[in-house]
Design a protein around this motif. Structure first.
Motif: not given
Length: 105
Positions: A48-75
């Motif tokens: 997660y820390r690397r994602f905030e710094q570089t923007g690099e993350i797997s799609l699955k990781g991004l979806l997990q973060i979206g779920f935790a932020l209640n933002a999956l509908s934005e996809f």
């Protein structure tokens, strides 16, 4: 983050950094630490820390973060099918849905 801000698209790396910045802003709106959001999303803290710094993350990781932020509908609108404006637009399109592209470039 209900306001819609368009990406200034110059290349994929810039878009990834803009997405990371939006996630960070949402995390801060919720008063969460990086570690807290990582834990909630099931993403490793270092990832997660690397994602905030570089923007690099797997799609699955991004979806997990979206779920935790209640933002999956934005996809939901990502890569949606073309919306037609008139019947003429529909009639001008091929009636067969493409299964393969013709171009290699």
């Amino acid at each position: 983050m209900n306001n819609i801000i368009s990406f200034s698209v110059s290349n994929p790396s810039d878009v990834a950094l803009q997405i990371a910045a939006r996630v960070k802003a949402r995390r801060l709106e919720l008063n969460l630490t990086q570690e807290g959001l990582a834990t909630r999303s099931g993403v490793k803290f270092a990832t997660y820390r690397r994602f905030e710094q570089t923007g690099e993350i797997s799609l699955k990781g991004l979806l997990q973060i979206g779920f935790a932020l209640n933002a999956l509908s934005e996809f939901e609108n990502l890569f949606v099918q073309k919306q037609y404006q008139s019947l003429d637009d529909v009639l001008n399109e091929q009636s067969v849905t493409r299964k393969r592209g013709k171009k290699n470039e």
